[in-house]
Enzyme design. Structure first.
Site, mmCIF file in Angstrom:
data_model
loop_
_atom_site.group_PDB
_atom_site.id
_atom_site.type_symbol
_atom_site.label_atom_id
_atom_site.label_comp_id
_atom_site.label_asym_id
_atom_site.label_seq_id
_atom_site.Cartn_x
_atom_site.Cartn_y
_atom_site.Cartn_z
ATOM 1 N N LYS A 1 -2.610 -8.085 -8.068
ATOM 2 C CA LYS A 1 -3.569 -7.948 -6.809
ATOM 3 C C LYS A 1 -2.807 -6.843 -6.190
ATOM 4 O O LYS A 1 -1.723 -6.862 -5.439
ATOM 5 C CB LYS A 1 -3.221 -9.173 -6.028
ATOM 6 C CG LYS A 1 -3.960 -8.916 -4.614
ATOM 7 C CD LYS A 1 -3.828 -9.643 -3.586
ATOM 8 C CE LYS A 1 -3.445 -8.667 -2.324
ATOM 9 N NZ LYS A 1 -4.280 -7.624 -1.887
ATOM 10 N N GLU B 1 10.514 -8.366 -2.775
ATOM 11 C CA GLU B 1 11.426 -7.330 -2.444
ATOM 12 C C GLU B 1 10.705 -7.038 -0.954
ATOM 13 O O GLU B 1 9.394 -6.776 -1.045
ATOM 14 C CB GLU B 1 10.999 -6.087 -3.348
ATOM 15 C CG GLU B 1 12.125 -4.885 -3.256
ATOM 16 C CD GLU B 1 11.506 -3.905 -2.343
ATOM 17 O OE1 GLU B 1 11.820 -3.916 -1.004
ATOM 18 O OE2 GLU B 1 10.652 -3.310 -2.710
ATOM 19 N N SER C 1 5.869 -7.256 3.314
ATOM 20 C CA SER C 1 6.572 -7.718 4.518
ATOM 21 C C SER C 1 7.179 -9.020 4.463
ATOM 22 O O SER C 1 6.939 -9.871 3.444
ATOM 23 C CB SER C 1 5.674 -7.802 5.675
ATOM 24 O OG SER C 1 4.594 -8.959 5.041
ATOM 25 N N GLU D 1 11.423 -2.797 11.452
ATOM 26 C CA GLU D 1 10.905 -1.722 10.515
ATOM 27 C C GLU D 1 9.566 -1.281 11.188
ATOM 28 O O GLU D 1 8.792 -1.835 11.405
ATOM 29 C CB GLU D 1 10.528 -2.381 9.361
ATOM 30 C CG GLU D 1 10.416 -1.460 8.107
ATOM 31 C CD GLU D 1 10.086 -2.483 6.850
ATOM 32 O OE1 GLU D 1 9.583 -3.344 6.806
ATOM 33 O OE2 GLU D 1 10.384 -1.872 5.713
ATOM 34 N N TRP E 1 0.803 -1.150 -0.126
ATOM 35 C CA TRP E 1 0.048 -0.237 0.113
ATOM 36 C C TRP E 1 0.895 1.118 -0.031
ATOM 37 O O TRP E 1 0.344 2.333 -0.002
ATOM 38 C CB TRP E 1 -0.928 0.110 1.216
ATOM 39 C CG TRP E 1 -0.358 -0.377 2.511
ATOM 40 C CD1 TRP E 1 -0.721 -1.582 3.132
ATOM 41 C CD2 TRP E 1 0.478 0.313 3.436
ATOM 42 N NE1 TRP E 1 0.060 -1.729 4.259
ATOM 43 C CE2 TRP E 1 0.842 -0.677 4.548
ATOM 44 C CE3 TRP E 1 1.116 1.576 3.284
ATOM 45 C CZ2 TRP E 1 1.733 -0.038 5.623
ATOM 46 C CZ3 TRP E 1 2.106 1.977 4.268
ATOM 47 C CH2 TRP E 1 2.433 1.128 5.332
ATOM 48 N N CYS F 1 10.050 1.604 2.228
ATOM 49 C CA CYS F 1 11.038 0.635 2.727
ATOM 50 C C CYS F 1 12.560 1.196 2.520
ATOM 51 O O CYS F 1 13.388 0.569 3.533
ATOM 52 C CB CYS F 1 10.862 -0.756 1.863
ATOM 53 S SG CYS F 1 10.778 -0.317 0.073
#
Ligand code: TAP
Length: 500
Positions: free
Chosen positions: A191, A267, A245, A401, A167, A302
């Site tokens: 997706k 990734e 994730s 994270e 997202w 990220c």
């Protein structure tokens, strides 16, 4: 770039007619179940759309359509230059609607128009154009043989590629992953994240206008546990490319091993360090870049450099500059381009970030800026820029994270210590280093374990630079660059016997 003003963006928002149906086999369709789910604007909590709530049955329809499209060669059988022309047409259509895409992304994801109009939407146009242009520049090979043989090494597309998108960059990551798959001749089933499906659906509708044949680009909105997992288990999906994730990345590997051994390109997350040596001379510039790297896209990135490693001798002076620069990053109306900070993508995610801030304080890091939810009266999920000092490498805020506008400063005394601190993580996505000493720069760039190291700047490079992580930040995956196209192909050897 020049922004429009707030009222112009608001006018675009009023005119928006989001695509809310799935894109399957060249048609906009409701979910087989007839179900829908609601999409909300994270900057004010208001509902913006009801989207087709797809499940395994819709996934199967999309995969079968993609498989038919691949097998009858309506896309894979086109010449690469023909595929290029159609992808270029898609880029031109996106460009013609670039402000609508920016506004749609802003209201769907809570991202400030400062980011979506400057980066996400135009960056997606650029990414499609670059990939399209590369489509007919890739070469197959011949190997050296004796006179009686001919040996060719060619690249073949896999067939059906599934693309699972997070997202935080809903449009850009959709483009960055699906265009190389298409350029290589695959058909794709995309997706989007359930929280942010609207720009991928709009892209899917535009692809039909651009002349991408029916069934070649499908978009199936719905939850990860239904749509995402069904793609990962589907026997006719041959390759899956995922950003998100580490936990979900692992589950995709399991699904692959339990089903058809589809290729899995991952990734994953990052906990990116920036190393600042004491020989820097332009404190203003370095502080500006450090804050940009941590706060751009509201920290929902990220590659956000959340671990700021500063040489002890300059820590005090640079920290003061960093705090000064943070003052330019305020939360506010996401359609006003003067506001650089947007909302967290959901209430749940905001609570998670606030939890980490509490944990950081309890662990003993010094909260020297921010740390609170702000603008509660808007109904949105805003967190102000937050800075911890004296973050220790063992603390959870240094190891995990956070995915929010939170940075932690850690001092070091030598290059050895800086390298050890930078590498003291299971992640390895990106690092930045600041120094004017060539020898130090070379040592840091070679010894820090990360897929990208930027020097005297914060950057993921351009479209030609491969992007992907080391260690648990990535697996098999290079987005962008020619390698991003190659990874959607398999090498085939063709060996021929000639008459002597
Ligand atoms: P994920 O849960 O990994 O979601 C990423 C994508 O995978 C979404 O489309 C999601 O669908 C889908 N998904 C979820 N469960 C799945 C499953 N069992 N099988 C297949 N697909 C599945 O990430 P998130 O919830 O967006 O964020 C969680 C954390 O991931 C963040 O806090 C951050 O640490 C990390 N993250 C990293 C990145 C990058 S760029 N590396 C981007 C976003 C998040 P739904 O969400 O629609 O259910």
């Amino acid at each position: 770039m020049a922004f429009l003003d707030r009222s112009a963006y608001a006018a675009i928002e009023r005119r928006l007619k989001p695509t809310v149906q799935a894109v399957i086999d060249g048609k906009l369709v409701d979910a087989v179940s007839g179900r829908t789910f609601d999409s909300y604007n994270p900057a004010n909590g208001q509902k913006i759309a009801e989207i087709a709530g797809c499940d395994e049955r819709d996934v199967d329809l999309a995969v079968q359509a993609a498989k038919r499209a691949f097998e009858d060669k309506r896309w894979a059988g086109l010449s690469p230059s023909d595929r290029k022309a159609r992808l270029q047409r898609l880029a031109m259509l996106l460009e013609a609607h670039v402000d609508e895409f920016a506004v749609l992304e802003t209201i769907d994801a809570g991202k400030p128009i400062y980011d979506t109009a400057r980066s996400d939407a135009p960056g997606s146009v650029e990414s499609i154009l670059w990939t399209a242009e590369a489509a007919d520049k890739l070469l197959d090979h011949m190997t050296k043989t004796g006179d009686t043989n001919l040996s060719m090494v060619v690249r073949e597309p896999f067939g059906v590629a599934a693309i699972i998108v997070p997202w935080n960059f809903p449009l850009y990551i959709t483009v960055m992953k699906s265009m190389p798959a298409l350029a290589a001749g695959n058909s794709v089933v995309i997706k989007p994240a359930q929280l942010t499906s609207l720009t991928a659906l709009k892209l899917g509708a535009l692809a039909l206008e651009a002349g991408i044949p029916d069934g070649v680009l499908n978009v199936v909105p719905g939850s990860g546990s239904k749509v995402g997992a069904a793609l990962a288990r589907h026997p006719d999906v041959r390759v899956i490319s995922f950003t998100g994730s580490t936990e979900v990345g692992r589950s995709l590997l399991s699904h692959s091993s339990e089903t058809n051994l589809k290729r899995v390109l991952l990734e994953l997350g990052g906990k990116c360090p920036v190393v600042v040596m004491p020989d820097i001379d332009d404190y203003d510039y370095v502080a500006d870049r450090i804050v940009y790297a941590a706060m751009a896209h509201s920290g929902l990135n990220c590659t956000a450099t959340a671990r700021v490693l500063i040489h002890q001798d300059i820590k005090e002076k640079l920290t003061a500059k960093i705090l000064e620069k943070c003052g330019l990053w305020f939360c506010g109306d996401t359609l006003d381009p003067r506001n650089r900070m947007g909302a967290m993508v959901s209430e749940e995610h905001m609570k998670g970030v606030l939890d980490y801030i509490r944990i950081g304080r309890e662990e003993g890091a010094d909260l020297i800026l921010g740390g609170r939810q702000v603008l509660e009266e808007t109904g949105g999920y805003f967190i102000e820029p937050t800075v911890f000092d004296n973050m220790q490498p063992w603390m959870r805020i240094s190891r995990e994270e956070i995915f929010g506008p939170v940075m932690g400063i850690t001092p070091f005394r030598s290059v050895d210590e800086a390298i050890a601190l930078a590498n003291d993580t299971e992640y390895g996505l990106l690092a930045s280093v600041y120094s004017n000493d060539l020898n130090t720069v070379i040592r840091l760039t070679r010894e820090i374990c990360a897929g990208t190291v930027s020097v005297n700047c914060y950057s993921e490079g351009d479209c030609a630079s491969p992007f992907g992580g080391f260690k648990q930040s990535g697996f098999n995956c290079k987005d962008k660059s020619l390698w991003s196209i190659e990874q959607f192909t398999e090498l085939k050897s063709i060996w021929m016997q000639l008459r002597g």
